[in-house]
Every structure is written in structure tokens, then in C-alpha cells.
Design a protein around this motif. Structure first.
Motif, PDB file in Angstrom:
ATOM      1  N   SER A  99      68.170  78.826 -88.147  1.00  0.00           N
ATOM      2  CA  SER A  99      69.275  79.776 -88.177  1.00  0.00           C
ATOM      3  C   SER A  99      69.826  79.831 -89.596  1.00  0.00           C
ATOM      4  CB  SER A  99      70.387  79.342 -87.211  1.00  0.00           C
ATOM      5  OG  SER A  99      71.541  80.165 -87.357  1.00  0.00           O
ATOM      6  N   ALA A 100      69.900  81.024 -90.166  1.00  0.00           N
ATOM      7  CA  ALA A 100      70.410  81.173 -91.534  1.00  0.00           C
ATOM      8  C   ALA A 100      71.284  82.416 -91.615  1.00  0.00           C
ATOM      9  CB  ALA A 100      69.264  81.275 -92.539  1.00  0.00           C
ATOM     10  N   GLU A 101      72.355  82.326 -92.389  1.00  0.00           N
ATOM     11  CA  GLU A 101      73.211  83.482 -92.583  1.00  0.00           C
ATOM     12  C   GLU A 101      72.406  84.608 -93.235  1.00  0.00           C
ATOM     13  OE1 GLU A 101      76.696  82.257 -94.696  1.00  0.00           O
ATOM     14  OE2 GLU A 101      77.643  81.517 -92.859  1.00  0.00           O
ATOM     15  N   ASP A 128      66.050  83.020 -87.728  1.00  0.00           N
ATOM     16  CA  ASP A 128      67.087  83.684 -86.927  1.00  0.00           C
ATOM     17  C   ASP A 128      68.241  83.992 -87.877  1.00  0.00           C
ATOM     18  OD1 ASP A 128      68.924  84.551 -85.106  1.00  0.00           O
ATOM     19  OD2 ASP A 128      69.239  82.627 -84.120  1.00  0.00           O
ATOM     20  N   SER A 129      68.310  85.246 -88.345  1.00  0.00           N
ATOM     21  CA  SER A 129      69.327  85.651 -89.320  1.00  0.00           C
ATOM     22  C   SER A 129      70.576  86.093 -88.576  1.00  0.00           C
ATOM     23  CB  SER A 129      68.788  86.787 -90.192  1.00  0.00           C
ATOM     24  OG  SER A 129      69.772  87.238 -91.079  1.00  0.00           O
ATOM     25  N   ASP A 130      71.561  85.208 -88.526  1.00  0.00           N
ATOM     26  CA  ASP A 130      72.734  85.458 -87.693  1.00  0.00           C
ATOM     27  C   ASP A 130      73.922  84.702 -88.257  1.00  0.00           C
ATOM     28  OD1 ASP A 130      74.537  85.951 -85.601  1.00  0.00           O
ATOM     29  OD2 ASP A 130      72.958  85.885 -84.101  1.00  0.00           O
ATOM     30  N   MET A 131      75.105  85.299 -88.161  1.00  0.00           N
ATOM     31  CA  MET A 131      76.331  84.648 -88.640  1.00  0.00           C
ATOM     32  C   MET A 131      76.892  83.654 -87.641  1.00  0.00           C
ATOM     33  SD  MET A 131      77.177  85.682 -91.679  1.00  0.00           S
ATOM     34  CE  MET A 131      78.912  85.264 -91.764  1.00  0.00           C
ATOM     35  N   ARG A 132      76.447  83.731 -86.392  1.00  0.00           N
ATOM     36  CA  ARG A 132      77.063  82.910 -85.347  1.00  0.00           C
ATOM     37  C   ARG A 132      76.810  81.427 -85.591  1.00  0.00           C
ATOM     38  NH1 ARG A 132      73.181  81.427 -81.276  1.00  0.00           N
ATOM     39  NH2 ARG A 132      71.129  82.172 -81.913  1.00  0.00           N
ATOM     40  N   LEU A 133      77.771  80.614 -85.171  1.00  0.00           N
ATOM     41  CA  LEU A 133      77.624  79.171 -85.227  1.00  0.00           C
ATOM     42  C   LEU A 133      76.900  78.716 -83.969  1.00  0.00           C
ATOM     43  CD1 LEU A 133      81.166  78.162 -86.515  1.00  0.00           C
ATOM     44  CD2 LEU A 133      79.044  78.281 -87.813  1.00  0.00           C
TER      45      LEU A 133
END
Length: 299
Positions: A99-101, A128-133
Motif C-alpha cells: 500500500s502506497a500513497e 495498491d495506490s490509496d490514501m487510506r490507512l
């Protein structure tokens, strides 16, 4: 209460709502309706005889009893999830999900990923390019790369410092050559300034350059750093970007850095549930990342 009578569904709904601070987000995670989560929590509160949440107009807040319960439940659910993941195995077959911003994924990870593949051709990387924590539970990425201006730790996770962020101005050479001369930082005010989220970073940069009262000037504002960089590469104006994101374009001559003034803007962190329990694929990526990520000198 006997184990056979534990209200597991209600406990799961409560734990998700308390961890996320929202019945709506809990419903999205559990793939049920918000009404179902609310009903389950109310039934649990009725059985316990105590409120677990303070309900507000647009949010919920744990009571003292709710805080005590969620600490126990989160540890228990995390332990169960970790055990199930070990028994089942994650994706397996040499597949690693990260997961990466979005800005880091687009501007640093993707340009450098071939280097990792050269070292580890047996590992397929899913970004997984996503801002979610994420919570690092089953079916979620095993490790994450996060940016923060001030945080150095995340709940129920471990974090390792990757690199401090230095923001520098960049512009296309042709725009700088054809436009007003750039002899001093104040000359940038004649150009359209490209902002990420708001004007505060540029205001801080001008203050660092000795212009604390610089007027706002013309602006375009974007929600992500990678969009700011793309706008600069298309000649829309002068961008203030992470130095490491622009390093390749500066080296190739696609962008120039007109002034050596920079400002710090937090740091990037590598985050995982437990670094000692990473899969072989994740350990390999961690070692490569810590070795590979180097912030260019300057500023």
C-alpha cells in the motif's frame, strides 16, 4: 459470559466502528449496511448495560467502557487475523502487495520498481495506490508507505523512517527561458504557482526565501503531489514538489530548479503490523527500499 454465548457479530461491528470512529466506515469494511452496524452495537450496549459510544451529529466517540473493551478486542482480532494469515498463507507464489500513497507510488515507486524486479525477478509486486490507512489484516497489503508532516507512529503498527521530504521549486526550461527572468525568488510571483492542496507550502517557501509577505499570485491547486509534478512537466507553471520526486526529470533536463531554497515537509515511513513477522517477499522489499531510497543532496 460463556464462550458459546459471546455475541461475536456484535463485537466485530463494535470493534470496527470504534477503530474507525464511524458506523459508516465500519459498514463499508464489513460489507453490511450502516443500520446493521448500529443495531448490533445497540444490542451489545443493551446486553452490557452500559453505553459504548457517545453519539454526536456526524461522529461517534468511545466512552470509557468502550475504550477499555476495544483495546482488548483489537488485540484479539489482530492476533486471530495474524494466526489465520500464517496458516492460510498470504497470496503466496512470490506475490507481494504494497500500500502506497498515490504521489509516492507514481513519482518514486513506479520509476524505481524495475530495480527491485532486477534483484528479485521471482517476486510479483501489486501496488495498491490509496490514501487510506490499512489495518494489515487478511486480504490487505502486508506493508505500507505513508507520508506524515508530524506523526512518527500509527496505532497497532510499527514504523521505520524512510526519508525526510524537502520541497523545492521546479519549472520547465522553456517556460523559464521564455518567461520573465528568474534572478531572485520574488521573480516567481510573475508565474502561475502550482500548489498541492492549498497555498501554505508556497507561503512557507517564500518565507524561507526571505519574502514572508509575498502576495499569493496566480495559482492552480491540485489534491496530489503527482498531479502538481505533471502540471509542471506540461508547462502550466512553477511547482513546489518533493525533491526526490523531481530528481529524474531534473537530471534529464525536463525540469530545472531555479533556486536552491527548500523547506522540510514531514517524512515518509515504512509501516507494517510487525516487521519481525514479514513474509520473505516483504522482507526482501523492505531491505531493498531501505537501501534504495536516497534523497538527493541539496537544499
Amino acid at each position: 459470559m460463556k464462550r458459546g454465548r459471546l455475541p461475536l457479530t456484535a463485537l466485530r461491528s463494535f470493534e470496527a466502528a470504534g477503530r474507525l470512529g464511524s458506523f459508516t466506515l465500519a459498514a463499508e469494511e464489513l460489507l453490511v449496511s450502516q443500520a446493521a452496524v448500529s443495531r448490533q452495537v445497540k444490542e451489545l450496549e443493551a446486553e452490557l448495560g452500559k453505553p459504548l459510544f457517545e453519539r454526536r451529529h456526524r461522529s461517534v466517540r468511545l466512552t470509557t467502557a468502550g475504550q477499555a473493551l476495544i483495546e482488548v478486542l483489537s488485540r484479539a482480532f489482530n492476533a486471530m487475523d495474524a494466526s489465520l494469515s500464517e496458516i492460510r498463507g498470504r497470496r503466496g507464489g512470490g506475490v507481494l502487495e504494497i500500500s502506497a500513497e498515490p504521489s509516492f507510488a507514481a513519482c518514486w515507486l513506479v520509476p524505481n520498481l524495475d530495480d527491485f524486479h532486477s534483484d528479485h525477478p521471482e517476486i510479483d509486486v501489486v501496488v495498491d495506490s490509496d490514501m487510506r490507512l490499512i489495518e494489515f489484516r487478511t486480504h490487505e497489503p502486508e506493508i505500507a508507505i505513508r507520508h506524515s508532516t508530524d506523526a512518527t507512529a500509527w496505532p497497532r503498527a510499527q514504523a521505520e523512517h524512510l526519508a525526510d521530504v524537502e520541497m523545492v521549486p521546479v519549472v520547465m526550461p522553456c517556460l523559464a527561458e521564455d518567461g520573465p527572468p528568474l534572478n531572485t525568488p520574488a521573480d516567481l510571483l510573475a508565474y502561475t504557482l502550482l500548489h498541492e492542496e492549498n497555498r501554505s507550502s508556497w507561503q512557507r517557501w517564500f518565507a524561507a526565501a526571505g519574502l514572508p509577505e509575498a502576495p499569493p499570485g496566480r495559482a492552480q491547486i491540485f489534491t496530489e503531489g503527482n498531479l502538481v509534478l505533471q502540471a509542471a512537466l506540461r508547462g502550466h507553471g512553477v511547482a513546489l514538489v518533493d525533491r526526490s520526486f523531481a530528481a529524474e526529470d531534473i537530471a534529464a533536463g525536463r525540469l530545472v530548479q531555479p533556486f536552491d531554497v527548500s523547506i522540510r515537509y514531514g517524512a515518509y515511513w515504512l509501516v507494517a503490523r510487525d516487521f519481525k513477522r514479514l513474509s520473505p517477499e516483504a522482507r526482501a522489499f523492505r531491505e531493498w527500499l531501505l537501501r534504495r531510497i536516497v534523497v538527493p543532496d541539496g537544499g
